[in-house]
Scaffold this motif. Sequence first.
Motif, PDB file in Angstrom:
ATOM      1  N   ILE A   9      24.018  90.357  62.659  1.00 46.55           N
ATOM      2  CA  ILE A   9      24.966  90.847  63.652  1.00 46.55           C
ATOM      3  C   ILE A   9      25.116  92.358  63.520  1.00 46.55           C
ATOM      4  N   LEU A  10      25.569  92.987  64.589  1.00 48.32           N
ATOM      5  CA  LEU A  10      25.882  94.416  64.581  1.00 48.32           C
ATOM      6  C   LEU A  10      27.397  94.554  64.634  1.00 48.32           C
ATOM      7  N   VAL A  11      27.931  95.390  63.749  1.00 46.85           N
ATOM      8  CA  VAL A  11      29.381  95.523  63.624  1.00 46.85           C
ATOM      9  C   VAL A  11      29.791  96.990  63.637  1.00 46.85           C
ATOM     10  N   ASP A  12      30.729  97.325  64.494  1.00 51.23           N
ATOM     11  CA  ASP A  12      31.387  98.627  64.446  1.00 51.23           C
ATOM     12  C   ASP A  12      32.685  98.469  63.665  1.00 51.23           C
ATOM     13  N   ALA A  69      34.274  85.416  62.961  1.00 47.15           N
ATOM     14  CA  ALA A  69      34.555  86.242  64.143  1.00 47.15           C
ATOM     15  C   ALA A  69      33.665  85.826  65.311  1.00 47.15           C
ATOM     16  N   THR A  70      33.888  86.438  66.458  1.00 48.75           N
ATOM     17  CA  THR A  70      33.044  86.212  67.626  1.00 48.75           C
ATOM     18  C   THR A  70      32.643  87.552  68.213  1.00 48.75           C
ATOM     19  N   VAL A  71      31.566  87.554  68.973  1.00 52.05           N
ATOM     20  CA  VAL A  71      31.085  88.792  69.592  1.00 52.05           C
ATOM     21  C   VAL A  71      32.131  89.336  70.555  1.00 52.05           C
ATOM     22  N   GLY A  72      32.429  90.628  70.417  1.00 50.40           N
ATOM     23  CA  GLY A  72      33.380  91.283  71.294  1.00 50.40           C
ATOM     24  C   GLY A  72      34.820  91.174  70.850  1.00 50.40           C
ATOM     25  N   GLU A  73      35.079  90.421  69.791  1.00 53.30           N
ATOM     26  CA  GLU A  73      36.443  90.240  69.302  1.00 53.30           C
ATOM     27  C   GLU A  73      36.819  91.377  68.355  1.00 53.30           C
ATOM     28  N   LYS A  74      37.884  92.089  68.679  1.00 55.51           N
ATOM     29  CA  LYS A  74      38.363  93.164  67.814  1.00 55.51           C
ATOM     30  C   LYS A  74      39.366  92.586  66.820  1.00 55.51           C
ATOM     31  N   ILE A  75      39.059  92.744  65.540  1.00 55.32           N
ATOM     32  CA  ILE A  75      39.903  92.162  64.502  1.00 55.32           C
ATOM     33  C   ILE A  75      40.198  93.188  63.419  1.00 55.32           C
ATOM     34  N   THR A  76      41.302  92.988  62.710  1.00 62.41           N
ATOM     35  CA  THR A  76      41.625  93.786  61.532  1.00 62.41           C
ATOM     36  C   THR A  76      41.505  92.883  60.315  1.00 62.41           C
ATOM     37  N   ILE A  77      40.646  93.286  59.391  1.00 62.06           N
ATOM     38  CA  ILE A  77      40.342  92.486  58.206  1.00 62.06           C
ATOM     39  C   ILE A  77      40.948  93.145  56.975  1.00 62.06           C
ATOM     40  N   ARG A 138      35.863 104.787  43.279  1.00 67.04           N
ATOM     41  CA  ARG A 138      36.952 105.595  43.847  1.00 67.04           C
ATOM     42  C   ARG A 138      38.044 104.723  44.463  1.00 67.04           C
ATOM     43  N   TYR A 139      37.687 103.572  44.998  1.00 64.99           N
ATOM     44  CA  TYR A 139      38.672 102.719  45.661  1.00 64.99           C
ATOM     45  C   TYR A 139      38.920 101.416  44.903  1.00 64.99           C
ATOM     46  N   ALA A 140      38.614 101.417  43.614  1.00 69.75           N
ATOM     47  CA  ALA A 140      38.937 100.248  42.786  1.00 69.75           C
ATOM     48  C   ALA A 140      40.457 100.065  42.751  1.00 69.75           C
ATOM     49  N   GLY A 141      40.900  98.816  42.841  1.00 67.68           N
ATOM     50  CA  GLY A 141      42.326  98.527  42.822  1.00 67.68           C
ATOM     51  C   GLY A 141      43.021  98.731  44.150  1.00 67.68           C
ATOM     52  N   LYS A 142      42.275  99.132  45.175  1.00 69.54           N
ATOM     53  CA  LYS A 142      42.866  99.397  46.490  1.00 69.54           C
ATOM     54  C   LYS A 142      42.624  98.235  47.450  1.00 69.54           C
ATOM     55  N   THR A 143      43.645  97.926  48.253  1.00 70.28           N
ATOM     56  CA  THR A 143      43.479  96.985  49.348  1.00 70.28           C
ATOM     57  C   THR A 143      43.095  97.769  50.591  1.00 70.28           C
ATOM     58  N   MET A 144      42.070  97.301  51.290  1.00 67.62           N
ATOM     59  CA  MET A 144      41.531  98.032  52.439  1.00 67.62           C
ATOM     60  C   MET A 144      41.703  97.248  53.732  1.00 67.62           C
ATOM     61  N   LEU A 145      41.784  97.972  54.819  1.00 65.35           N
ATOM     62  CA  LEU A 145      41.847  97.361  56.147  1.00 65.35           C
ATOM     63  C   LEU A 145      40.643  97.829  56.959  1.00 65.35           C
ATOM     64  N   PHE A 146      39.949  96.895  57.564  1.00 66.84           N
ATOM     65  CA  PHE A 146      38.795  97.198  58.412  1.00 66.84           C
ATOM     66  C   PHE A 146      39.128  96.818  59.849  1.00 66.84           C
ATOM     67  N   ASP A 147      39.179  97.807  60.728  1.00 67.66           N
ATOM     68  CA  ASP A 147      39.310  97.536  62.157  1.00 67.66           C
ATOM     69  C   ASP A 147      37.893  97.347  62.682  1.00 67.66           C
ATOM     70  N   ALA A 148      37.525  96.098  62.958  1.00 70.24           N
ATOM     71  CA  ALA A 148      36.127  95.765  63.217  1.00 70.24           C
ATOM     72  C   ALA A 148      35.918  95.128  64.577  1.00 70.24           C
ATOM     73  N   ASN A 149      34.677  95.248  65.044  1.00 75.15           N
ATOM     74  CA  ASN A 149      34.280  94.650  66.317  1.00 75.15           C
ATOM     75  C   ASN A 149      32.808  94.256  66.213  1.00 75.15           C
TER      76      ASN A 149
END
Length: 245
Positions: A9-12, A69-77, A138-149
């Motif tokens: 899949i291709l993900v932005d 996920a599904t194609v075209g669905e904008k999600i925050t992970i 550098r980001y060990a111990g950090k919780t991250m948010l991915f705004d993905a599509n």
Amino acid sequence: MTFEKGSLILVDYTARIKDTGEVFDTTIEEDAKKHSIHDPDTRYQPKLVSVGEVAYPVLRGFDEALAGATVGEKITIEVTPDKGFGQRDPKQVRMIPIRKLGDDAEKVTVGDTIEIGDKKGIIRFIGSGRVQIDYNHRYAGKTMLFDANVTKLLDSPEDKIDGILKNRFPTTDEEIAFDVKGGEVSVIVPAAILRAEGLQIIKHFIQADVFKFAPTLEKISFVEIHANKAQKKPEEPAPLEQKAS
């Protein structure tokens, strides 16, 4: 529709630290410029991901969410440290004499990433002739948010080959060219990388990926086109000047 294991899949996405909002990675050039992390040497394009596979890996928490996920669905992970860059380990923070940095001793500043003994670390403190180096990510111990599509599911052999070549060849998309006939694919090696170091390794990974994700194909060939630069085109005659009547 969810994606099966091994789907290409291709993900932005744009990734940020949950606590601070710091944006640290993105596939979108406009977002990179907006958040002052733009790199002119980076190719901003959707990321190729092999769901549940190691061929084109992403962080485990990111991968698990993309599978549903599904194609075209904008999600925050949300990706927690246990499924991201891991927890911080205090034992990975070392204090060493600054002289061990050699010629770099007078150049480094707090926050720089340096490499010592094949290990990369971040400088956290400099003073009293010593330097503190943090070998945690550098980001060990950090919780991250991915705004993905998820922008596309690569389903056909042609789509898969196109995605693989754009990921593996360090060139612009316009230089990607290939042809599929029956069970054989012919790939044009971009002229810009004909003499690039590591080209044979790149071709090895391409053929391995093509046969893995497009198993109906039987053969792959790489075509190199070399132009004769010594052969010049004939000069066109200069236009005749019109005489005044």
